[in-house]
Motif scaffolding. Structure first.
Motif, PDB file in Angstrom:
ATOM      1  N   GLY A  43       0.812  -1.208   0.000  1.00  0.00           N
ATOM      2  CA  GLY A  43       0.000   0.000   0.000  1.00  0.00           C
ATOM      3  C   GLY A  43       0.844   1.256   0.000  1.00  0.00           C
ATOM      4  O   GLY A  43       2.039   1.230   0.262  1.00  0.00           O
ATOM      5  N   PHE A  90       5.263   9.320  -5.096  1.00  0.00           N
ATOM      6  CA  PHE A  90       4.216  10.215  -5.564  1.00  0.00           C
ATOM      7  C   PHE A  90       4.225  11.515  -4.766  1.00  0.00           C
ATOM      8  O   PHE A  90       4.201  11.492  -3.526  1.00  0.00           O
ATOM      9  CB  PHE A  90       2.833   9.565  -5.442  1.00  0.00           C
ATOM     10  N   GLY A 106       0.584  13.243  -8.333  1.00  0.00           N
ATOM     11  CA  GLY A 106       1.370  13.312  -9.557  1.00  0.00           C
ATOM     12  C   GLY A 106       1.401  11.958 -10.236  1.00  0.00           C
ATOM     13  O   GLY A 106       0.839  10.973  -9.727  1.00  0.00           O
ATOM     14  N   THR A 107       2.070  11.906 -11.369  1.00  0.00           N
ATOM     15  CA  THR A 107       2.106  10.661 -12.147  1.00  0.00           C
ATOM     16  C   THR A 107       3.150   9.683 -11.635  1.00  0.00           C
ATOM     17  O   THR A 107       3.220   8.562 -12.112  1.00  0.00           O
ATOM     18  CB  THR A 107       2.370  10.955 -13.624  1.00  0.00           C
TER      19      THR A 107
ATOM     20  N   TYR B  35     -10.009   5.882  -4.621  1.00  0.00           N
ATOM     21  CA  TYR B  35      -9.154   6.315  -5.728  1.00  0.00           C
ATOM     22  C   TYR B  35      -9.047   5.158  -6.718  1.00  0.00           C
ATOM     23  O   TYR B  35      -9.134   3.987  -6.359  1.00  0.00           O
ATOM     24  CB  TYR B  35      -7.750   6.684  -5.241  1.00  0.00           C
ATOM     25  N   GLN B  37      -6.405   3.650  -9.606  1.00  0.00           N
ATOM     26  CA  GLN B  37      -5.025   3.733 -10.103  1.00  0.00           C
ATOM     27  C   GLN B  37      -4.868   2.825 -11.314  1.00  0.00           C
ATOM     28  O   GLN B  37      -4.810   1.592 -11.177  1.00  0.00           O
ATOM     29  CB  GLN B  37      -4.018   3.369  -9.019  1.00  0.00           C
ATOM     30  N   GLN B  41       0.128   4.700 -13.634  1.00  0.00           N
ATOM     31  CA  GLN B  41      -0.346   6.061 -13.347  1.00  0.00           C
ATOM     32  C   GLN B  41      -0.443   6.291 -11.848  1.00  0.00           C
ATOM     33  O   GLN B  41      -0.386   5.356 -11.048  1.00  0.00           O
ATOM     34  CB  GLN B  41      -1.725   6.270 -13.975  1.00  0.00           C
ATOM     35  N   GLY B  42      -0.616   7.572 -11.484  1.00  0.00           N
ATOM     36  CA  GLY B  42      -0.884   7.888 -10.093  1.00  0.00           C
ATOM     37  C   GLY B  42      -2.356   7.679  -9.781  1.00  0.00           C
ATOM     38  O   GLY B  42      -3.197   7.677 -10.674  1.00  0.00           O
ATOM     39  N   PRO B  43      -2.682   7.476  -8.515  1.00  0.00           N
ATOM     40  CA  PRO B  43      -4.089   7.331  -8.138  1.00  0.00           C
ATOM     41  C   PRO B  43      -4.893   8.576  -8.504  1.00  0.00           C
ATOM     42  O   PRO B  43      -4.400   9.697  -8.377  1.00  0.00           O
ATOM     43  CB  PRO B  43      -4.029   7.145  -6.623  1.00  0.00           C
ATOM     44  N   PHE B  45      -8.667  10.534  -7.844  1.00  0.00           N
ATOM     45  CA  PHE B  45      -9.784  10.648  -6.915  1.00  0.00           C
ATOM     46  C   PHE B  45     -11.090  10.205  -7.561  1.00  0.00           C
ATOM     47  O   PHE B  45     -11.392  10.574  -8.711  1.00  0.00           O
ATOM     48  CB  PHE B  45      -9.896  12.099  -6.460  1.00  0.00           C
ATOM     49  N   LEU B  91      -8.207   1.900  -4.781  1.00  0.00           N
ATOM     50  CA  LEU B  91      -7.624   2.151  -3.467  1.00  0.00           C
ATOM     51  C   LEU B  91      -8.630   2.853  -2.569  1.00  0.00           C
ATOM     52  O   LEU B  91      -9.331   3.766  -3.011  1.00  0.00           O
ATOM     53  CB  LEU B  91      -6.380   3.033  -3.604  1.00  0.00           C
ATOM     54  N   PHE B 107      -3.811   4.381   3.492  1.00  0.00           N
ATOM     55  CA  PHE B 107      -4.313   3.641   2.336  1.00  0.00           C
ATOM     56  C   PHE B 107      -4.349   2.145   2.596  1.00  0.00           C
ATOM     57  O   PHE B 107      -3.457   1.592   3.253  1.00  0.00           O
ATOM     58  CB  PHE B 107      -3.434   3.913   1.114  1.00  0.00           C
ATOM     59  N   GLY B 108      -5.346   1.505   2.032  1.00  0.00           N
ATOM     60  CA  GLY B 108      -5.363   0.057   1.980  1.00  0.00           C
ATOM     61  C   GLY B 108      -4.482  -0.435   0.840  1.00  0.00           C
ATOM     62  O   GLY B 108      -3.944   0.356   0.068  1.00  0.00           O
ATOM     63  N   GLN B 109      -4.358  -1.758   0.735  1.00  0.00           N
ATOM     64  CA  GLN B 109      -3.507  -2.339  -0.311  1.00  0.00           C
ATOM     65  C   GLN B 109      -4.188  -2.370  -1.669  1.00  0.00           C
ATOM     66  O   GLN B 109      -3.545  -2.626  -2.675  1.00  0.00           O
ATOM     67  CB  GLN B 109      -3.054  -3.733   0.095  1.00  0.00           C
TER      68      GLN B 109
END
Lengths: 115, 116
Positions: A43, A90, A106-107, B35, B37, B41-43, B45, B91, B107-109
């Motif tokens: 995570g 991130f 961010g990416t 979220y 992901q 890429q980033g997560p 919302f 997520l 955050f969870g896994q």
């Protein structure tokens, strides 16, 4: 609107050398800024956060970041890389001032450590 | 529990199937987030709850996505008629809301959804 730009998608450094991961942000209000790390199959973990107190923020595992309002930057640094630092990083912003709790990521920057 | 728990960890769905993803936040955490992901890429919302109230659902990509948190603790993200573009890691995060700056989100896994 809030956003972050991570300037490097991939950074490689040798073990024992300094790490620099770059991040620029855009925010309509006083932002809260974070760095999260994501190891494979694990995570997201918070490294550090800036919330309008000291501009130099120290986090876990020897990482630190400096908030520079004039440059709208929040770069992440570490003096000496360790093999266990290899992961995805991130940069994250939150415009809490508008009562908006959501995080904008961010990416990501993939950090590779060369033995 | 000690952290945010999500189930299932992995889900394979046939295109057109409905799925339900569960999030069990840290006890006492008022705020809950979902979220998405995508690979590499980033997560991004999706939606935000404060207790049982869904205060922001601006990130939900279509009306096929629905989230609820009826008793202010466990939350479920439901995706109807899944499409291949829904394949991603979902997520969940929770945080303790106070009057100060944004607090840390835990955050969870995640649940890895693959639509085939």
């Amino acid at each position: 609107a809030q956003s972050v730009t991570q300037l490097d998608s991939h950074v490689s450094v040798s073990e024992g050398t300094p790490v620099l991961l770059r991040c620029n942000y855009s925010s309509s209000y006083s932002p809260s800024l974070f760095w999260y790390v994501q190891h494979p199959n694990k995570g997201l973990q918070l490294l550090l956060k800036y919330t309008s107190a000291a501009t130099l923020v120290k986090g876990i595992n020897g990482f630190e970041a400096e908030f520079k309002k004039s440059e709208t930057s929040f770069h992440l640094t570490k003096p000496s890389a360790h093999m266990s630092d290899a992961a995805e990083y991130f940069c994250v912003v939150s415009d809490r001032g508008f009562g908006n709790e959501k995080l904008t990521f961010g990416t990501g920057t993939r950090l590779t450590i060369i033995p | 529990g000690a952290g945010v728990s999500q189930s299932p960890r992995y889900k394979v769905a046939k295109r057109g199937q409905d799925v339900a993803l569960r999030c069990d936040p840290i006890s006492g955490h008022v705020s809950l987030f979902w979220y998405q992901q995508a690979l590499g890429q980033g997560p991004e919302f999706l939606t935000y709850f404060q207790n049982e109230a869904q205060l922001d659902k601006s990130g939900l990509p279509s009306d096929r996505f629905f989230a609820e948190r009826p008793e202010g603790s466990v939350s479920t993200l439901k995706i109807q008629r899944t499409q291949q573009e829904d394949s991603a890691v979902y997520l969940c995060a929770s945080s303790f809301k106070d009057r100060g700056p944004t607090t840390e989100a835990f955050f969870g896994q995640g649940t890895r959804l693959t639509v085939v």
